[in-house]
Design an enzyme around this catalytic site. Sequence first.
Site, mmCIF file in Angstrom:
data_model
loop_
_atom_site.group_PDB
_atom_site.id
_atom_site.type_symbol
_atom_site.label_atom_id
_atom_site.label_comp_id
_atom_site.label_asym_id
_atom_site.label_seq_id
_atom_site.Cartn_x
_atom_site.Cartn_y
_atom_site.Cartn_z
ATOM 1 N N GLU A 96 -5.134 -8.653 -0.944
ATOM 2 C CA GLU A 96 -5.872 -8.564 0.330
ATOM 3 C C GLU A 96 -7.332 -8.345 0.004
ATOM 4 O O GLU A 96 -7.668 -7.492 -0.827
ATOM 5 C CB GLU A 96 -5.417 -7.385 1.196
ATOM 6 C CG GLU A 96 -4.096 -7.573 1.869
ATOM 7 C CD GLU A 96 -3.686 -6.378 2.736
ATOM 8 O OE1 GLU A 96 -4.567 -5.634 3.228
ATOM 9 O OE2 GLU A 96 -2.464 -6.179 2.898
ATOM 10 N N GLU A 126 0.804 -1.211 0.000
ATOM 11 C CA GLU A 126 0.000 0.000 0.000
ATOM 12 C C GLU A 126 0.842 1.270 0.000
ATOM 13 O O GLU A 126 0.921 2.001 1.002
ATOM 14 C CB GLU A 126 -1.004 -0.020 1.162
ATOM 15 C CG GLU A 126 -1.919 -1.230 1.052
ATOM 16 C CD GLU A 126 -3.125 -1.201 1.979
ATOM 17 O OE1 GLU A 126 -3.160 -0.360 2.887
ATOM 18 O OE2 GLU A 126 -4.041 -2.015 1.763
#
Length: 439
Positions: free
Chosen positions: A346, A161
């Site tokens: 994810e 991220e």
Amino acid sequence: MKKNFLYGVSTSAFQIEGDDGTQGRGLSVWDSFCERKGTVYQDENAKIAADHYNRLQEDLDLLAGSNVNAYRFSVSWPRVLPEGTGKINGKGVDFYDRLIDGLLTRGVTPFLTMYHWDLPQSLSDKGGLQNDDFSKWFEEYAALLVKKYGDRVKHYITFNEPINVVHSSYYSGVFAPGYRLNEWQTMQCLHRMLTAHGRARNVIRSVQGSETGMAMSTFEEYPVCGSLRCVEAAKEKFFQKDLASESIDAYLDPVYFGKYPDRLYDKFPALNEKRYAEDLKIICGKEDILCFNNYSGTPVDEGKKSVSHGSGAPLNAMGGAVDPNGLYWGCRFLAERYKAPLYVTENGVACNDIVALDGKVHDENRVDFLERHLAVVRRLIDEKADIRGYFVWSFLDNFEWLFGYTKRFGLVYVDYQTLKRTPKDSYRWYADYIRTHKE
Ligand code: BGC
């Protein structure tokens, strides 16, 4: 599903491993952040977390029992290099050796994330991403991982991220190390992170058959209706925000196209300097895989405005919408723009799980969530998208950053008093799903 499709679960080092101070691991910025009173819920820390470091064999057996054929974990940079560079912690290197071997003997493919936010404190003391040496430090770390594990690990994610690595950590300051820099300073941090990604990829290239990418999070915009205008509006919102550090295209265009989006050269004229162009040659790597973390969806109208989900719409325990359209459109937008193989690295949901009187955890909302999102993955594959894997966040309940231990995402319940693991109903459901869908 497709042959060789990877069904996995994801975790990260800081959130599960724990460290009682005897393991030779250095401090990370998150250890320090937890010490700041009032930052993390009830001033909790990750000194024990899920105690995964001490319960590796038990956890590996649980993993195998879930039928997954892939596991995404992160290496704690300060566990293998306590100071970030230089001296190696042998115990730390051995830990991941045992983990990787344990996965392979159970037929589980390792997916290694190099950086899931736990920057060594000693490197943060030198400025972290504010220091031009960052990419060299990261390259040294990547080279160590490739040297130690490259014979067995073929799948690498450099940064988890990037928007959180840069924006939340150096601009809004909500995540460790909590800086609040200005836009240009943050843009430079972004550039240094990308340069580190490029250098690491060039190191990973020496591993035969390897793949590398960054796991992008997004704000999950999708079109509220099917009109072309609406699709284009949602797409624009998905890639571009007011701030560069929150814009997906500011991170991924340099990787796939070798340049920043035009608007950023207007906004930051210094980006035209030769040294940035030189770095962009390192950053660009068209063969990168696309990795995408998804939790929700945000409907957007033709005017690029977010639309409410409506009163009483289903929410997760974090307060976000349960909306699989975000996964569907996010994958489509990314694959269409960058034309690279995709992994959902994810996807998951926090629920208010409890151990019921029968000793079990009946997390039917999570089962429903997974069922809906896996249906999206199947739909995308039917539509010929090149999706190669799907990872549930998370394998175990864990330390949920600012929320401490209050948010449970795991397929396996962790009792933080006894550290006892209890597989939830969703664990059994996923195991069954994989058994019946794996080719
Ligand atoms: C992060 C995880 C986090 C999860 C749930 C993702 O953004 O990569 O570390 O636990 O979201 O909030």
